[in-house]
Design an enzyme around this catalytic site. Structure first.
Site, PDB file in Angstrom:
ATOM      1  N   ARG A 150       0.841  -1.210   0.000  1.00 14.46           N
ATOM      2  CA  ARG A 150       0.000   0.000   0.000  1.00 14.46           C
ATOM      3  C   ARG A 150       0.869   1.250   0.000  1.00 14.46           C
ATOM      4  NH1 ARG A 150      -3.373  -3.619   2.474  1.00 14.46           N
ATOM      5  NH2 ARG A 150      -5.200  -4.010   1.183  1.00 14.46           N
ATOM      6  N   GLU A 317     -10.503 -11.731   0.804  1.00 15.92           N
ATOM      7  CA  GLU A 317     -11.298 -10.668   0.205  1.00 15.92           C
ATOM      8  C   GLU A 317     -11.329 -10.766  -1.321  1.00 15.92           C
ATOM      9  OE1 GLU A 317     -10.904  -7.261   3.679  1.00 15.92           O
ATOM     10  OE2 GLU A 317      -9.522  -7.172   1.971  1.00 15.92           O
ATOM     11  N   TYR A 408      -4.359  -5.860  15.037  1.00 16.12           N
ATOM     12  CA  TYR A 408      -4.185  -5.021  13.848  1.00 16.12           C
ATOM     13  C   TYR A 408      -3.711  -3.648  14.332  1.00 16.12           C
ATOM     14  CZ  TYR A 408      -5.898  -7.835   9.947  1.00 16.12           C
ATOM     15  OH  TYR A 408      -6.025  -8.761   8.949  1.00 16.12           O
ATOM     16  N   TRP A 458      -0.853  -2.741   8.648  1.00 12.53           N
ATOM     17  CA  TRP A 458      -1.400  -2.385   7.332  1.00 12.53           C
ATOM     18  C   TRP A 458      -1.218  -0.890   7.117  1.00 12.53           C
ATOM     19  CZ3 TRP A 458      -2.100  -6.444   4.463  1.00 12.53           C
ATOM     20  CH2 TRP A 458      -2.476  -7.656   5.044  1.00 12.53           C
ATOM     21  N   THR A 459      -0.744  -0.501   5.930  1.00 11.83           N
ATOM     22  CA  THR A 459      -0.227   0.862   5.770  1.00 11.83           C
ATOM     23  C   THR A 459      -1.069   1.767   4.870  1.00 11.83           C
ATOM     24  OG1 THR A 459       1.209   0.195   3.923  1.00 11.83           O
ATOM     25  CG2 THR A 459       2.139   0.071   6.157  1.00 11.83           C
TER      26      THR A 459
END
Length: 543
Positions: A150, A317, A408, A458-459
């Site tokens: 990301r 996903e 997370y 997660w970025t």
């Protein structure tokens, strides 16, 4: 002694004495401990200004490193015993090379925060208290996912995070290398993956709700030699790098580079760019023989770079709307004798499970790989709560627990209005400290399949290493203790004791240059006013 993670046993000796280190301090590395000796001279030696040469022949070293069969038998390969005494100096004994290295990390902490600097400060003296420390980890997989797809993180940032993991006795770096927003690994057979797939024209600032855009192009990738360097650097610190190539969803960057990979009979794949925003994306791979061969070729090159037992293939996903609408995919389902699109995804995962097994590797994927039937031999990263991991463990499959509601690290750290890009539920330092990887309702045999846990960074909203530091620390220190130490049940864990030890550990993080979230909340330059997030009120569900 304020050690983090907390050891199994640690005692200051009653004599209250110390071993002083100085210019004459020597380092005696026995067979199999040479890597730790190199690390000590390069890091602790640099911080203290001490050369730590080998002792003259026939004389004992001030610091000795040894492999010890007794430690191996009682504590395993990562177990270690550190003793500091007037009689023996500083002795680090490990069950294996990894155990010696983790023991050296303990010694570094005992030396004080300045031992974490890169050069010596004037006027410092170095001493270790007479003590005994005996320790071994609870889990073999103590992991951190770093999402470089990301927002690309240059190689030096990845190397720095390897050192930060090692300093906390974490031993798996899961590199999320591909996604809709970027392809970050050089594949020589398919150069457009990085020529096209590694770059996007602009970037959403915040999540979908945000009206803001960064109009600068964004991108970057690692050459195979860059990744070999990262792997070797990590291996010297007993950190395994696990690569992730996401299939069949989260693949728009690959489709932008090679449109034939997408479902061209239902969407103009030639017009698809590398995705500039975030969220679940309908543009997924077409499960054709050509696509399968393409990704086999990608993985062929990946296996040459990454020696890890596990290879992560994502599997999460994956919306199936395009598969439902595609005549090509429907014909494929009939050709393979499958019932529906869920079974088609399962077939896709099973294919690569068999393919990797034939090359001596193991597949691991997100818990969606359970849909349509669990791939034989696959391990599961359980992110949508605990349920997927429980189902996998009961079916006899290994599990890495990484439930989003617990670990997370893009989730917000408090309910204060000044938290940068507030996402989801609040997960404080104490919340992470009370994370328990093994659910109570697993039997002992089933629980043995929980091989460890992982915190995921997660970025999407972390566009710099400063932002990553803020979200990761100090919570990553709490996570490290939950996966290394044998803690009591979450409700009775000594968070106050942990917080007291953290008061010392903040000094180590300061010396390392980590821009963590201070206990009192973000500093003015750590806030991001005007960038809205997606906060959710109330406690997170535990599923």
């Amino acid at each position: 002694m304020d050690l983090i993670p907390a050891p199994v046993e640690a005692h200051r000796h009653a004599d209250g004495g110390h071993v002083d280190l100085g210019p004459g301090t020597t380092l005696d590395a026995g067979p199999g401990t040479e890597g730790t000796a190199r690390w000590l001279r390069a890091t602790v030696g640099a911080a203290t200004g001490l050369p730590l040469p080998p002792p003259p022949a026939g004389t004992p070293g001030t610091i000795t490193l040894r492999l010890d069969p007794d430690v191996a038998e009682r504590l395993g390969a990562e177990g270690h015993r550190v003793t500091v005494s007037a009689a023996d100096g500083v002795r680090i004994a490990g069950g294996g090379a990894a155990g010696v290295f983790w023991g050296a990390q303990t010694v570094r902490q005992l030396l004080g925060a300045d031992a974490f600097r890169r050069a010596p400060l004037p006027g410092r003296s170095w001493r270790l208290p007479h003590c005994s420390v005996e320790d071994a980890p609870r889990f073999g997989w103590r992991g951190v996912l770093l999402d470089v797809a990301r927002h690309f993180m240059p190689k030096d940032v990845v190397l720095r995070y390897v050192d930060l993991l090692a300093a906390h006795k974490l031993n798996v770096l899961h590199l999320h290398l591909t996604d809709d927003q970027g392809w970050r690994v050089e594949i020589r057979r398919y150069p457009r993956l990085t020529e096209v797939g590694a770059w996007r024209t602009r970037t959403k600032v915040g999540l979908r709700e945000s009206p803001l855009w960064d109009e600068r192009p964004h991108g970057g990738y690692y050459t195979q030699d860059d990744l070999r360097e990262i792997v070797a650097y990590a291996a010297e610190r007993h950190v395994t790098v696990v690569p992730e190539i996401d299939v069949p969803g989260h693949s728009q960057a690959a489709i932008a580079a090679y449109p034939e990979l997408g479902n061209a009979d239902v969407v103009d794949t030639g017009a698809l760019p590398v995705l500039t925003g975030w969220g679940i994306n309908p543009n997924v791979l077409a499960p054709t023989e050509a696509t399968v061969r393409f990704y086999e070729n990608v993985l062929d090159e990946l296996l040459e770079v990454f020696p890890s037992e596990f290879v992560h293939i994502g599997g999460d996903e994956c919306p199936k709307d395009q598969w439902c609408a595609s005549a090509t995919v429907q014909a494929r389902i009939k050709e393979l004798g499958l019932r529906d699109e869920d079974e088609l995804q399962s077939w896709f995962v099973r294919h690569f499970d068999t393919w990797l097994s034939g090359r001596g590797r193991r597949l691991i994927g997100w818990d969606e790989i359970l849909e349509g039937g669990l791939a034989e031999g696959a391990a599961v990263s359980s992110w949508r709560g605990y349920a997927g991991g429980i189902a996998a463990a009961r079916a006899g499959h290994d599990v890495v627990m990484c439930p989003e509601s617990q670990v997370y690290l893009d989730w917000r750290q408090s309910d204060g209005e000044d938290e940068p890009v507030p996402i989801a539920h609040v997960r404080t330092l104490e919340d992470v400290y009370r994370f328990e990887p093994v659910p109570d309702d697993l039997t002992a045999e089933e629980a043995a399949h929980v091989i460890g846990a992982q915190a995921n960074i997660w970025t999407e909203t972390m566009d710099s290493v400063r932002a990553v530091d803020y979200m990761a620390f100090p919570r990553l220190a709490a996570f490290a203790e939950t996966v290394w130490s044998r803690l009591p049940a979450p409700a009775v864990r000594d968070h106050e004791g942990f917080a007291a030890r953290m008061s010392t550990h903040y000094g180590r993080l300061d010396a390392l240059g980590v821009e963590y979230r201070p206990p009192g909340g973000p500093l003015p330059w750590q806030r991001r006013p005007g960038v809205i997030g997606r906060p959710i009120e109330g406690p997170p569900p535990i599923v």
